[in-house]
Design a protein around this motif. Structure first.
Motif, short mmCIF file in Angstrom:
data_model
loop_
_atom_site.label_atom_id
_atom_site.label_comp_id
_atom_site.label_asym_id
_atom_site.label_seq_id
_atom_site.Cartn_x
_atom_site.Cartn_y
_atom_site.Cartn_z
N THR A 37 0.84 -1.21 0.00
CA THR A 37 0.00 0.00 0.00
C THR A 37 0.87 1.25 0.00
O THR A 37 0.63 2.18 -0.79
N GLN A 38 1.88 1.27 0.86
CA GLN A 38 2.79 2.41 0.90
C GLN A 38 3.54 2.55 -0.43
O GLN A 38 3.78 3.66 -0.90
N ALA A 39 3.91 1.42 -1.01
CA ALA A 39 4.63 1.45 -2.29
C ALA A 39 3.77 2.11 -3.37
O ALA A 39 4.27 2.91 -4.16
N LYS A 40 2.48 1.79 -3.39
CA LYS A 40 1.58 2.42 -4.37
C LYS A 40 1.45 3.92 -4.11
O LYS A 40 1.45 4.71 -5.05
N GLN A 41 1.36 4.29 -2.85
CA GLN A 41 1.15 5.69 -2.50
C GLN A 41 2.41 6.54 -2.71
O GLN A 41 2.30 7.74 -2.99
N ARG A 42 3.57 5.94 -2.57
CA ARG A 42 4.84 6.68 -2.64
C ARG A 42 5.76 6.12 -3.73
O ARG A 42 6.96 6.01 -3.54
N PHE A 43 5.19 5.79 -4.87
CA PHE A 43 5.94 5.08 -5.90
C PHE A 43 7.17 5.86 -6.38
O PHE A 43 8.25 5.29 -6.51
N ALA A 44 7.03 7.15 -6.64
CA ALA A 44 8.17 7.94 -7.13
C ALA A 44 9.30 7.95 -6.10
O ALA A 44 10.48 7.76 -6.46
N ALA A 45 8.96 8.14 -4.84
CA ALA A 45 9.99 8.12 -3.78
C ALA A 45 10.62 6.74 -3.66
O ALA A 45 11.83 6.60 -3.42
N LEU A 46 9.82 5.71 -3.85
CA LEU A 46 10.31 4.33 -3.79
C LEU A 46 11.32 4.08 -4.92
O LEU A 46 12.35 3.45 -4.69
N LEU A 47 11.02 4.57 -6.10
CA LEU A 47 11.97 4.43 -7.21
C LEU A 47 13.29 5.12 -6.90
O LEU A 47 14.37 4.58 -7.17
N ASP A 48 13.22 6.31 -6.33
CA ASP A 48 14.44 7.03 -5.95
C ASP A 48 15.23 6.24 -4.90
O ASP A 48 16.44 6.11 -5.01
N LEU A 49 14.55 5.76 -3.89
CA LEU A 49 15.20 5.00 -2.83
C LEU A 49 15.87 3.74 -3.38
O LEU A 49 16.99 3.39 -2.97
N SER A 50 15.22 3.09 -4.31
CA SER A 50 15.78 1.84 -4.86
C SER A 50 17.07 2.06 -5.62
O SER A 50 17.82 1.11 -5.86
N GLN A 51 17.36 3.30 -6.00
CA GLN A 51 18.63 3.59 -6.67
C GLN A 51 19.79 3.60 -5.67
O GLN A 51 20.95 3.46 -6.05
N ARG A 52 19.46 3.74 -4.40
CA ARG A 52 20.49 3.77 -3.35
C ARG A 52 20.62 2.45 -2.60
O ARG A 52 21.70 2.10 -2.14
N GLU A 53 19.49 1.73 -2.47
CA GLU A 53 19.50 0.46 -1.76
C GLU A 53 18.28 -0.36 -2.18
O GLU A 53 17.27 0.20 -2.59
N VAL A 72 14.83 -2.32 -1.91
CA VAL A 72 13.65 -2.08 -1.10
C VAL A 72 12.75 -3.32 -1.18
O VAL A 72 12.37 -3.75 -2.27
N VAL A 73 12.44 -3.89 -0.02
CA VAL A 73 11.55 -5.05 0.06
C VAL A 73 10.12 -4.54 0.14
O VAL A 73 9.82 -3.65 0.93
N ILE A 74 9.24 -5.12 -0.67
CA ILE A 74 7.82 -4.77 -0.63
C ILE A 74 7.08 -5.95 -0.03
O ILE A 74 7.27 -7.09 -0.46
N GLN A 75 6.24 -5.65 0.96
CA GLN A 75 5.50 -6.70 1.66
C GLN A 75 3.99 -6.52 1.47
O GLN A 75 3.50 -5.41 1.37
N ARG A 76 3.31 -7.66 1.46
CA ARG A 76 1.85 -7.69 1.49
C ARG A 76 1.48 -8.66 2.60
O ARG A 76 1.96 -9.80 2.60
N HIS A 77 0.66 -8.22 3.51
CA HIS A 77 0.24 -9.05 4.65
C HIS A 77 1.46 -9.60 5.39
O HIS A 77 1.53 -10.79 5.72
N GLU A 78 2.47 -8.73 5.58
CA GLU A 78 3.69 -9.06 6.31
C GLU A 78 4.52 -10.18 5.67
O GLU A 78 5.34 -10.82 6.33
N ARG A 79 4.33 -10.40 4.37
CA ARG A 79 5.14 -11.39 3.63
C ARG A 79 5.86 -10.66 2.50
O ARG A 79 5.26 -9.85 1.80
N ASP A 80 7.14 -10.98 2.33
CA ASP A 80 7.89 -10.37 1.23
C ASP A 80 7.31 -10.84 -0.09
O ASP A 80 7.15 -12.05 -0.31
N ILE A 81 7.01 -9.89 -0.97
CA ILE A 81 6.46 -10.26 -2.28
C ILE A 81 7.33 -9.78 -3.44
O ILE A 81 7.23 -10.29 -4.54
N ALA A 82 8.21 -8.79 -3.16
CA ALA A 82 9.06 -8.28 -4.23
C ALA A 82 10.23 -7.52 -3.61
O ALA A 82 10.17 -7.09 -2.46
#
Length: 70
Positions: free
Chosen positions: A7-23, A25-35
């Motif tokens: 949910t946060q990834a959808k809401q903050r996608f542009a910031a997430l893309l920027d962050l992923s250039q530095r490190e 980023v694990v995306i979770q759904r229902h507390e399980r790693d999905i990507a």
């Protein structure tokens, strides 16, 4: 490595893309790693490592078979 909900990834996608250039980023759904979102450079490094490892294993298997007359 940071972790973020889907949910946060959808809401903050542009910031997430920027962050992923530095490190990564694990995306979770229902507390399980999905990507894991990584930079193109990190992805290419991982891909090259896997290719080199596959070549090493294939060569090792070939030598093993050759030594046993297969």
């Amino acid at each position: 490595m940071q972790t973020i909900s889907a949910t946060q990834a959808k809401q903050r996608f542009a910031a997430l893309l920027d962050l992923s250039q530095r490190e990564p980023v694990v995306i979770q759904r229902h507390e399980r790693d999905i990507a894991v979102l990584v930079s193109p450079e990190d992805y290419e490094d991982l891909r090259q490592f896997r290719v080199k490892e596959l070549i090493r294993i294939t060569e090792e298997s070939g030598r093993y078979a050759e030594e046993r007359g297969m």
